[in-house]
Design an enzyme around this catalytic site. Structure first.
Site, PDB file in Angstrom:
ATOM      1  N   THR A 149     -37.557 -60.421   9.935  1.00 24.30           N
ATOM      2  CA  THR A 149     -37.174 -59.560  10.978  1.00 24.30           C
ATOM      3  C   THR A 149     -35.809 -60.130  11.385  1.00 24.30           C
ATOM      4  O   THR A 149     -35.711 -61.434  11.140  1.00 24.30           O
ATOM      5  CB  THR A 149     -37.988 -59.475  12.104  1.00 24.30           C
ATOM      6  N   ASP A 150     -35.068 -59.418  11.974  1.00 25.15           N
ATOM      7  CA  ASP A 150     -33.824 -60.001  12.532  1.00 25.15           C
ATOM      8  C   ASP A 150     -34.167 -61.042  13.568  1.00 25.15           C
ATOM      9  O   ASP A 150     -33.285 -61.642  14.009  1.00 25.15           O
ATOM     10  CB  ASP A 150     -32.897 -58.736  13.087  1.00 25.15           C
ATOM     11  N   GLU A 151     -35.472 -60.783  14.386  1.00 25.86           N
ATOM     12  CA  GLU A 151     -35.884 -61.668  15.172  1.00 25.86           C
ATOM     13  C   GLU A 151     -35.642 -63.227  14.959  1.00 25.86           C
ATOM     14  O   GLU A 151     -35.788 -64.096  15.990  1.00 25.86           O
ATOM     15  CB  GLU A 151     -37.025 -61.091  15.925  1.00 25.86           C
ATOM     16  N   TYR A 174     -44.206 -64.427  18.516  1.00 24.51           N
ATOM     17  CA  TYR A 174     -43.843 -63.290  17.078  1.00 24.51           C
ATOM     18  C   TYR A 174     -42.865 -63.729  16.150  1.00 24.51           C
ATOM     19  O   TYR A 174     -42.926 -64.124  15.125  1.00 24.51           O
ATOM     20  CB  TYR A 174     -43.764 -61.925  17.637  1.00 24.51           C
ATOM     21  N   LYS A 178     -42.724 -65.512  12.494  1.00 19.90           N
ATOM     22  CA  LYS A 178     -41.935 -64.895  11.364  1.00 19.90           C
ATOM     23  C   LYS A 178     -41.232 -65.833  10.976  1.00 19.90           C
ATOM     24  O   LYS A 178     -40.779 -65.993   9.716  1.00 19.90           O
ATOM     25  CB  LYS A 178     -41.156 -63.610  11.723  1.00 19.90           C
TER      26      LYS A 178
END
Ligand SMILES: NC(=O)c1ccc[n+]([C@@H]2O[C@H](COP(=O)([O-])OP(=O)(O)OC[C@H]3O[C@@H](n4cnc5c(N)ncnc54)[C@H](O)[C@@H]3O)[C@@H](O)[C@H]2O)c1
Length: 368
Positions: A149-151, A174, A178
């Site tokens: 994810t970009d997160e 979260y 990831k």
């Protein structure tokens, strides 16, 4: 030595792998009953009837077997209920079905819930990825696509737009889980990458049909349908780039086939799809006959998330060099999404709990 001339028609008969692209034959899809997994699985099963797809999903948060209705009964598709944390079960499906490719979507995905049960996120997202990588290695998988994810980059600071070479600075449980998963992936790339070719995708926020209504856009659609106000965490100024799920499916296809093993690819939405939460709320209102003048009366500011990143702007030159670019505008994607939810009112048995403005606190906010 010069090769003999190709027989007539040979070019048209060439398999994609002969042209340098990776051609999967038998694919394990983890998390295929969830939002992105199901949309991507439907896209792949229908586009590649000669390829076999096995979906492994434990039907937990975000899952719905109805998501897979469009491919139920397809000859090249099989659903198996199972947990990615069980290495025995994972090795068994890989070996019994002679799978050669893994596309890994399964995860705990709801940021709000990650503040409440962070250990669960670490277990499924980091440990689950480790179990899959090891099983993939043991079963001689030929390509592993890991959905990140970009997160993982954390939020943008001083206008810096993230590229794939930027480091990880995750800001919530979260994104931390990831990022942990990606660190484990990186260890496998460096140590075992010759035997287990791995490609990684880091998409922006994805939206579209089949997303469980705990997430922003379906939550707002279903609340508007119920004439409920739209909760804005901390005022709704957080900005996200929204990628329509069909564009994401095409991007994953590009990376799986053309991506360079060991590399990660950002998948950015088109510039017109970057919106604040308040802009998303207002863009949805016309579908429910709410005019601009009365828009504010349908909004409600609620307590912010424990931690709410301002934005995740990424640049996606690397995947555009593979030939991919997004083609669905935010307006078109939103229209298709709203229509799907209106046409599928009974898709989820009970969504009332999901529609709360859960901000990660152990109990729902009194405002709702
Ligand atoms: N939704 C987004 O905007 C977005 C953006 C970038 C990346 N991602 C990533 O894409 C992937 C899919 O996200 P999504 O939005 O479709 O999530 P989702 O919550 O809709 O689906 C997750 C799926 O994983 C399954 N699952 C969870 N734990 C499992 C386990 N232990 N064993 C087997 N299956 C399990 C669930 O049953 C569910 O079907 C995730 O890896 C997520 O981190 C999502």
């Amino acid at each position: 030595m010069e090769s003999p001339p190709a027989p007539p028609g040979a070019e048209a008969m060439q398999m994609p792998e002969a042209s340098g692209d990776y051609a999967p034959r038998r694919v394990l899809f983890t998390g295929g009953a969830g939002f992105i997994g199901s949309n991507v699985l439907i896209y792949f099963v229908q586009k590649y009837p000669e390829v076999f797809f096995l979906c492994l999903d434990n039907l937990s948060e975000g899952a719905n077997l109805l998501n897979l209705d469009p491919i139920r009964g397809a000859r090249n598709f099989l659903f198996v209920e199972g947990d990615i944390l069980c290495s025995k079960a994972v090795r068994r499906v890989l070996a019994d079905h002679q799978l050669d490719t893994v596309m890994h979507f399964a995860a705990q995905t709801h940021v709000d819930r990650s503040f409440v049960v962070p250990m669960k996120f670490t277990e499924v997202n980091a440990m689950g990825t480790a179990v899959l990588l090891q099983a993939a290695r043991e079963c001689r998988i030929r390509r592993f696509l890991h959905v990140s994810t970009d997160e993982v980059y954390g939020e943008n600071v001083h206008g810096h737009i993230f590229s794939e070479t930027d480091g990880f600075r995750p800001m919530n449980p979260y994104s931390a889980s990831k990022a942990a998963a990606e660190c484990i992936v990186h260890g496998y790339v460096e140590s075992f990458g010759r035997d287990l070719p791995i490609v990684v995708v880091r998409p922006n926020n994805i939206y579209g049909p089949r997303q469980y209504p705990e997430k922003l856009i379906p939550k707002f659609i279903l609340r508007l349908q119920r004439q409920q106000r739209l909760p804005l965490h901390g005022g709704g100024s957080a900005r996200r780039s929204f990628l329509f799920v069909e564009d994401a499916a095409k991007a994953f296809d590009f990376v799986l086939r053309k991506g360079i093993p060991g590399e990660a690819y950002n998948i950015g939405a088109e510039p017109g799809s970057t919106k604040t939460v308040i802009q998303v709320a207002k863009a949805l209102m016309p579908f429910f006959d709410i005019d601009t003048d009365s828009a504010d009366s349908h909004l409600e500011v609620v307590a912010d998330r424990v931690r709410n990143d301002a934005s995740y702007d990424v640049e996606s030159t690397k995947i555009s060099e593979l030939g991919w670019s997004p083609s669905v505008t935010f307006e078109e994607g939103l229209q298709r999404t709203v229509e799907w939810y209106l046409q599928h009112p009974s898709h989820w048995k009970s969504v009332e709990a999901a529609l709360r403005a859960d901000n990660g606190a152990p109990t729902p906010t009194a405002a709702l």
